[in-house]
Scaffold this active site. Structure first.
Site, PDB file in Angstrom:
ATOM      1  N   SER A 194     -22.315   4.944 -36.128  1.00 41.78           N
ATOM      2  CA  SER A 194     -22.041   5.886 -35.037  1.00 41.78           C
ATOM      3  C   SER A 194     -20.570   6.227 -34.900  1.00 41.78           C
ATOM      4  O   SER A 194     -20.216   7.200 -34.244  1.00 41.78           O
ATOM      5  CB  SER A 194     -22.540   5.304 -33.706  1.00 41.78           C
ATOM      6  N   CYS A 220      -1.630  -1.215   7.494  1.00 39.63           N
ATOM      7  CA  CYS A 220      -0.718  -0.080   7.371  1.00 39.63           C
ATOM      8  C   CYS A 220      -0.515   0.621   8.711  1.00 39.63           C
ATOM      9  O   CYS A 220       0.548   1.205   8.952  1.00 39.63           O
ATOM     10  CB  CYS A 220      -1.259   0.914   6.344  1.00 39.63           C
ATOM     11  N   ARG A 231     -10.713   3.897 -20.546  1.00 42.79           N
ATOM     12  CA  ARG A 231     -10.776   2.453 -20.313  1.00 42.79           C
ATOM     13  C   ARG A 231      -9.685   1.985 -19.354  1.00 42.79           C
ATOM     14  O   ARG A 231      -9.850   0.979 -18.659  1.00 42.79           O
ATOM     15  CB  ARG A 231     -10.637   1.696 -21.636  1.00 42.79           C
ATOM     16  N   LEU A 249     -27.478   1.835 -23.341  1.00 40.58           N
ATOM     17  CA  LEU A 249     -27.366   3.073 -22.575  1.00 40.58           C
ATOM     18  C   LEU A 249     -28.736   3.512 -22.064  1.00 40.58           C
ATOM     19  O   LEU A 249     -28.874   3.952 -20.920  1.00 40.58           O
ATOM     20  CB  LEU A 249     -26.750   4.170 -23.444  1.00 40.58           C
ATOM     21  N   ALA A 274     -21.122   9.628 -27.791  1.00 44.51           N
ATOM     22  CA  ALA A 274     -21.002  10.813 -28.643  1.00 44.51           C
ATOM     23  C   ALA A 274     -22.353  11.046 -29.308  1.00 44.51           C
ATOM     24  O   ALA A 274     -23.069  10.099 -29.650  1.00 44.51           O
ATOM     25  CB  ALA A 274     -19.917  10.600 -29.696  1.00 44.51           C
ATOM     26  N   GLU A 299       1.287   3.754   2.046  1.00 45.22           N
ATOM     27  CA  GLU A 299       2.004   4.079   3.274  1.00 45.22           C
ATOM     28  C   GLU A 299       3.277   3.244   3.411  1.00 45.22           C
ATOM     29  O   GLU A 299       4.328   3.749   3.826  1.00 45.22           O
ATOM     30  CB  GLU A 299       1.100   3.830   4.493  1.00 45.22           C
ATOM     31  N   TRP A 352     -18.311   7.536 -36.766  1.00 42.94           N
ATOM     32  CA  TRP A 352     -17.764   8.775 -37.301  1.00 42.94           C
ATOM     33  C   TRP A 352     -18.231  10.013 -36.542  1.00 42.94           C
ATOM     34  O   TRP A 352     -17.728  11.110 -36.771  1.00 42.94           O
ATOM     35  CB  TRP A 352     -18.149   8.918 -38.776  1.00 42.94           C
ATOM     36  N   HIS A 410       0.840  -1.185   0.000  1.00 44.29           N
ATOM     37  CA  HIS A 410       0.000   0.000   0.000  1.00 44.29           C
ATOM     38  C   HIS A 410       0.888   1.252   0.000  1.00 44.29           C
ATOM     39  O   HIS A 410       2.094   1.184   0.235  1.00 44.29           O
ATOM     40  CB  HIS A 410      -0.921  -0.003   1.214  1.00 44.29           C
TER      41      HIS A 410
END
Length: 334
Positions: A171, A87, A187, A302, A157, A53, A173, A51
């Site tokens: 879609s 930690c 991503r 979507l 888009a 720390e 373009w 981790h």
């Protein structure tokens, strides 16, 4: 106890370096300061590794004794699980005198217990500086650790007249080079990338995280394919990493065999109006410790996420185009 916002901001910058590489753990940055000088720093390493720390303490060495640690999230204190020790133990053993952290860890195993452990050992603690910045960096972790469900990012888009595609279904373009580059980098920050089967059939995407066409991460690819229409020749099945087909109906044995041979894993889920029940899919992903999902399309998938109010964040790219109806395309200048 005095604090330095600049040192906490430094810890947050370090945390961002771990973005997308630590799941299901949070992305954390830590800075150790002694007599106004940074003597150690670090950020969370991939799961099973050190981790933030511990990385910072290793760099500071003996200089950590009597120093102040700035850490973007409350240090963990659960019992040793075989992966990484708490930690808080490392901080106490190193002789750190003060710990400043931005925000409490909402994990029920921590959530204030790290602070208590440090204070019981005589270490002064202070929380709250740059809290909202820490919350943004770990928004996916915070949702997952408190609900068991992944954080959902919707990305699409659209044209000026609100179209996601032409009447032919095209879609690709609509978005420009800059938005596509941003999408590939996005991503890298998530555990899974999700699309509907129509997107796979129409666009044949690779669904990988790339920088300059070099794969930098292989998020889980999830195809919502209620009836098993994904072609065994799909490019995403040939990429490194795993591809999960979420289906709602049993597949004929030859199709199932072909998809598995091509590299796909199938997951049959309950159906809602004949299609995959999205909420059940998210529960299944949560059980796999998927903390974040980027939903890239198409419009039907979507729409389901928005209809069920399952979206946590939206990235929208608006192109200077008016698509209109059949046969009408217009690019807006200036």
């Amino acid at each position: 106890m005095t604090t330095s916002p600049e040192h906490m901001k430094h810890a947050l910058r370090l945390a961002r370096k771990a973005w997308g590489m630590t799941s299901p753990n949070p992305a954390v940055g830590a800075v150790i300061v002694k007599d106004g000088v940074v003597v150690g720093e670090g950020f969370t390493q991939p799961p099973g590794s050190a981790h933030a720390e511990v990385v910072a303490l290793a760099q500071a060495g003996s200089k950590a004794k009597g120093a102040t640690m700035y850490v973007s999230l409350e240090p963990c204190c659960p019992p040793k699980s075989g992966h990484t020790p708490p930690c808080t133990n490392a901080i106490i053993d190193a002789g750190i005198s003060e710990v400043m952290f931005a925000l409490r860890d909402p994990n029920p195993q921590v959530d204030g217990k790290g602070k208590e452990a440090l204070e019981a050992a005589g270490i002064k603690t202070l929380e709250g500086d740059c809290a909202e910045d820490c919350r943004e960096i770990n928004e996916a972790y915070f949702k997952y650790i408190t609900t068991g469900l992944p954080f959902i990012i919707a990305k699409f888009a659209m044209s000026l007249d609100g179209k996601l595609a032409t009447w032919t279904g095209d879609s690709q373009w609509i978005s420009g080079a800059e938005s596509r580059t941003f999408s590939l980098r996005l991503r890298k920050q998530v555990d899974a990338v999700m699309v509907g089967v129509n997107t796979v059939i129409r666009d044949d995407p690779r669904l990988t995280a790339r920088v300059d066409d070099t794969i930098v991460k292989t998020p889980l690819r999830v195809i919502v394919d209620s009836h098993g229409r994904t072609p065994a020749s799909a490019r995403c099945l040939k990429e490194p990493g795993s591809t999960l087909l979420a289906i709602a109906h049993p597949l004929p044995p030859p199709i199932r065999k072909a998809l598995i041979s091509a590299g796909a894993e199938t997951l049959e889920l309950p159906a809602r109006e004949g299609n995959v029940e999205i909420r059940e899919l998210l529960k299944a992903l949560g059980k796999r410790q998927v903390t974040s999902v980027l939903v890239e399309g198409g419009g039907t998938l979507l729409g389901s996420f928005f209809d069920y109010k399952l979206v946590d964040k939206v990235y929208t790219f608006i192109a200077p185009l008016i698509i209109g109806g059949k046969g009408l395309q217009c690019k807006v200048k200036g």
